[in-house]
Each structure stands twice: as C-alpha cells, then as structure tokens.
Design an enzyme around this catalytic site. Structure first.
Site, PDB file in Angstrom:
ATOM      1  N   CYS A 155      34.360  72.156 143.524  1.00  0.00           N
ATOM      2  CA  CYS A 155      35.473  71.197 143.554  1.00  0.00           C
ATOM      3  C   CYS A 155      35.416  70.257 142.339  1.00  0.00           C
ATOM      4  CB  CYS A 155      35.479  70.437 144.871  1.00  0.00           C
ATOM      5  SG  CYS A 155      37.037  69.575 145.150  1.00  0.00           S
TER       6      CYS A 155
ATOM      7  N   HIS B 251      35.487  74.638 148.906  1.00  0.00           N
ATOM      8  CA  HIS B 251      34.190  74.166 149.412  1.00  0.00           C
ATOM      9  C   HIS B 251      33.477  75.267 150.206  1.00  0.00           C
ATOM     10  CE1 HIS B 251      34.523  69.891 148.401  1.00  0.00           C
ATOM     11  NE2 HIS B 251      35.825  70.130 148.440  1.00  0.00           N
TER      12      HIS B 251
ATOM     13  N   GLU C  57      30.596  75.127 151.408  1.00  0.00           N
ATOM     14  CA  GLU C  57      29.650  74.551 152.365  1.00  0.00           C
ATOM     15  C   GLU C  57      30.262  74.263 153.734  1.00  0.00           C
ATOM     16  OE1 GLU C  57      30.895  73.172 149.702  1.00  0.00           O
ATOM     17  OE2 GLU C  57      31.313  71.042 149.921  1.00  0.00           O
TER      18      GLU C  57
END
Ligand code: XMP
Length: 510
Positions: A79, A167, A169
């Site tokens: 990002c 993202h 994660e």
C-alpha cells in the site's frame, strides 16, 4: 541464528497484523518505525514496508532513505510502501477518482514469482487507499491489476523488489498469506524455523546464559502471560526462580487456593501470600474507581516489595510483558519516535523495581504465548482462561468494597462461569464476569418483600480487548443462570445482562 524479517512501520493500523501473519508462517519478524535507529539491517533476510495513514503526496509523509535496502535485500512494499517506491523512483501517484476500500479481484496477472500458480486471476484482495499509482517507474514491470487499479502489483527489474497496492495481511485477502509466503520463502529464501519448540529451546538457552546462577523474582497473577513466563524461566533456572502469587482478596471464588495448587503441581517454586486483609483495610470507604485502582496498585507494590526482600541476593525481576506492549509506535508528528520504556526516576521506586528486568515473552504475540504454553505442557484449562483484571473484583464491585460484597460477587461469578463452561460457551467468549451494582431493588420471595442487591452479567467477544461486543447468549441460558443466582446467592434479588459494546462502554464497569 534465527533468520529475521524486518517490517518498517509507517503507522498503519495493519502493521501488527503483517507481523502476526509472517509469524504464522513460522518466520520470525520484528517491527520498527521507519525512522528508528534501533535496528541493524545486516541482521535481516528481507524487508516489508507497511501501509500508512499518510498520503505519499503530503509534505508530512514519511520519506525514508531506502538506498541501504532496495536492490540489496528482498523488499516488499505494501500500500503506502508500494506508492512510496513508485513515486520515489520515477513513477506518479495521484488522488484516486474512486476511493477504493474493501474487496477487489485481481483480473490481470502476469505469471511471476510473487503470485505463482496458487494465486490466479480472480483472487480476492483487500484494498484500503485513496491515492493511486497512475504511472510506474520506467524500471518496473506490471504484475497484476484490478478493475479500478491498473497498477495493483509490480516489480522492479533485475532486483527482488516487489510492490502491491492491496493488503495481503488482512484475512479478507484470500490468498494474502500465500503471497507473503511466496515473497518470504520462494523469493527471499527465509527459513521457516520459528516454531514454539524452537522458541522454547533458544529462549531457555539464552536465559541460562543471561542469568547464570542469579536469583529471579516474578509476580504470578494466574493469567496466561505470567504463567508461561514463569514456566520458561523455571525450565531455565529451576529453583532460582522465586514466584510470588498475591491474594488481594479480590479474586474469584477459590481462585487463590486452586491456582496455587496448580502452580505447585507444575513444579514452580511459588509462594502464596494472602494479603486480603491488608488490601481490604486500605480500600475501606473508597468509592471512586481511580482511587480504588491506585489503592490496590499501591498495596500490591508494598506486599511484593516486602516479599522480594525476603529472598536473599535476588538480582532480577521477571515480567510477562508481550510484544504488543513493547512495539515502538510511529510518531505522527515526525522525527524518531520515543522508545516505549520511560526512564524512571530510580530514587522514588520500591527496591524490587530497581532490579534488572528480564522479559522472556517480549517478542511474542498473545496467540504465540498460548502456543508456547502448549509446547511447555500447560493445561488447556489454564491457557484458555479469560483475561481477568489486576484489580480483580475491586473494579467489579461498584462503590465501596467490603468482605461481604466480595463474597456475594464470588458466588454470583462462580455460578455464571460454571454455567458458561457447562454449556460449552466459555471458550467462545473473550471475557465474562459479574458486576455487583451499588443499588438495592425491591423483590418478593415467598410472601416476603425483599430489598436486595442487583448484579449485572457481562460477556464480550473481542480479539484484543481494545474493541468488544456483547455476546448474544441464549435466552434459555440467561434464564437458567438468573434463577440459579437469585435462588442460590443470599442478598441478590435481581440479575441484569449488559448489552453495551466497547466503545462506547468499556469491558469493565469501573
Ligand atoms: P476495559 O475495561 O478498559 O478493559 O475495556 C480492557 C481489558 O483490560 C482489562 N483491564 C485491566 N487489566 N489491570 C489489568 O490487568 C487493570 O487495571 C485493568 N483494567 C481493565 C479488562 O479486564 C479487559 O480485559
């Protein structure tokens, strides 16, 4: 030597999540603020740049020098990290026409090392950004796009530098973990050797080396962190670990006796100190929540200090501190952020706080502490215990605290918790307990009018205690528990259930 990954934090709310996901891959990683001076790059095998609340277009945005990383170590920008690299190396970042938050699908993928065959066209990823990369640097090749974001993933030619706008994660990025694994294992060749077993082995060895024949004192609370810390230390230094378990008179029913027994069964060198009377005496007449906390904290320190003085030549104080407590945070105002530990004015501290500090769990997340505890052979019962606040019933008995009120709350709480366990609800809940309210209400039992206490039950779901929601317990269960409490606990004639989320309420009532 344990191989490590460095996560440079630009202040994103998801940075800790990146670290947890990397650890899930059995890879050790550490988080440092982007402007930290506290790490040595030569100790790391790969670097991840986090997201950020800043726009790269803002004058205040972090502008780290990447020359000692990029092209030298495998690097993944996420990002903000991706946008920063795009902008810095000749590309262009502009405000998005459409702000992209939430689900998106990768609809173009060029076969490449980051995605491999496991991540295919249509893979769901999670976006959270309001800027977009409108032009890639000349030296980059495009790897993937979504409908709205053309430059969703790219790579710098001839180096192991990758960048992704989404993202990986967050759990909603379906192949996120796979992408992280591809980067760390297939591209950066980091070994997946960070396991609870390896942690126990290396930590025990390191503790033995650090502590030698020194004596260590540790305060046990009955909770997961202090118990796992004690078990590790005990494995390393045996009887040189002196554990102290203080009964502040505000614990759950039979908790002091039961937990003490359990600790002894685990072979810990533990001394139970029943200081209930001392705590209750100090608390007498105090009604203000903060004053109660302060009183309990003060007496605890006095009791612990007295006990620590009884151990001859003690050199260390052990604590069950875990990683989220020590991660340095990015200072939004810029400049290297202050380290988390404040420097105490040593003159004013009790003696035990002047001891050297050892914190064997300080690199672990909570879920890792549990995994390590399991490896150490701690019971599922102990590892699954709900959090319980240090001041105990002191902040669940609203208003002033008396021994009689403690006894009432112990009975109510025991019925509630036993019921949750019997119905298989306990393990699905983050935390549950009962609160004794400082009001009486009118009731009728038989032909008699009663004027007795009201108790509230609270059960919440949460992942970290920072935010929480009340649990939708079955009505039949609440009905049964309410009956048991009112019929079984003298002095209580009314039970209510707390249906407040956090925020705006807190988990504890005081
Ligand atoms: P609140 O009430 O702030 O609680 O929503 C969040 C979590 O922290 C626990 N808590 C404490 N734990 N000492 C502790 O050790 C305290 O003074 C304390 N106050 C709250 C609370 O039980 C919940 O898990």
């Amino acid at each position: 030597m344990q191989q490590k990954v460095l996560i440079l934090d630009f202040g994103s709310q998801y940075t800790q999540l990146i670290a947890r996901r990397v650890r899930e891959l059995n890879i050790f990683c550490e988080i440092f603020p982007y402007n930290s001076l506290n790490f040595k790059i030569e100790n790391y095998k790969a670097v991840i740049l986090s997201g950020s609340p800043f726009s790269v277009r803002s004058n205040d945005a972090p502008k780290p020098d990447l020359s000692f990383i990029k092209g030298k170590l495998p690097l993944l920008g996420v990002c903000f990290g991706a946008q920063y690299m795009a902008q810095k190396f000749g590309g262009k970042v502009e405000a998005s026409e459409i702000r992209e938050y939430g689900r998106a699908n990768l609809n173009y993928i060029k076969p490449n090392d980051l995605f491999f065959e496991e991540v295919s066209k249509g893979s769901q990823v999670w976006m959270s950004h309001s800027d977009t990369i409108t032009k890639l640097p000349e030296t980059c090749e495009l790897l993937a796009s979504t409908n709205d974001v053309k430059n969703a993933a790219f790579k710098f030619e001839n180096e192991k530098t990758y960048a992704i706008q989404f993202h990986p994660e967050v759990y909603h990025s379906k192949d996120g973990l796979q992408i992280l694994e591809n980067f760390l294992v297939k591209i950066a060749k980091v070994s997946q050797t960070w396991t609870p077993d390896s942690f126990v082995e290396t930590t025990v060895e390191a503790l033995q080396k650090k502590l030698g024949n020194d004596k260590v004192v540790l305060g046990l609370s009955g909770g997961v962190d202090s118990t796992v810390a004690a078990t590790l230390l005990s494995k390393a230094i045996g009887k040189n670990l002196y554990c102290i378990f203080v009964n502040n008179g505000l614990l759950r029913k039979n908790e002091f006796e039961d937990v003490l027994e359990q600790y002894k069964g685990m072979g810990l060198n533990v001394k139970g100190v029943d200081a209930s009377a001392r705590f209750l005496k100090e608390l007498k007449g105090i009604t203000e929540p903060e004053a109660k906390r302060k009183s309990i904290g003060k007496v605890f320190i006095e009791v612990f200090d007295d006990e620590a003085h009884l151990i001859k030549n003690v050199k260390w104080l052990a604590q069950g501190t875990i990683y989220p407590d020590v991660i340095e945070s990015v200072s939004v105002s810029g400049g290297p952020s202050a380290t988390i530990k404040s420097h105490h004015n040593v003159g004013g501290l009790p003696d035990f706080m002047k001891l050297k500090v050892v914190e064997p769990l300080k690199m672990l997340f909570k879920d890792e502490v549990r995994r390590v505890g399991k490896t150490l052979g701690l019971s599922a019962d102990l590892l699954g215990r709900h959090p319980f606040p240090g001041p105990g019933f002191g902040i669940r008995i609203l208003g002033d605290i008396t021994e009689e009120k403690v006894k009432i709350l112990q009975e109510v709480d025991a019925i509630f918790i036993k019921g949750l366990k019997e119905e298989g609800l306990y393990d699905k809940i983050w935390q549950a307990g009962a609160i004794l309210l400082p009001v009486n209400s009118v009731g009728v039992m038989g032909d008699e009018r009663t004027y007795e206490k009201v108790v509230a039950l609270r059960a919440v779901e949460s992942t970290d205690g920072m935010t929480a929601d009340w649990v939708n317990l079955p009505y039949e269960f609440l009905q049964k528990i309410s009956n048991k409490i009112i019929n079984g606990v003298k002095g209580v004639n009314r039970v209510v259930y707390d249906i407040s989320s956090k925020p705006p309420a807190t988990i504890e009532w005081e």
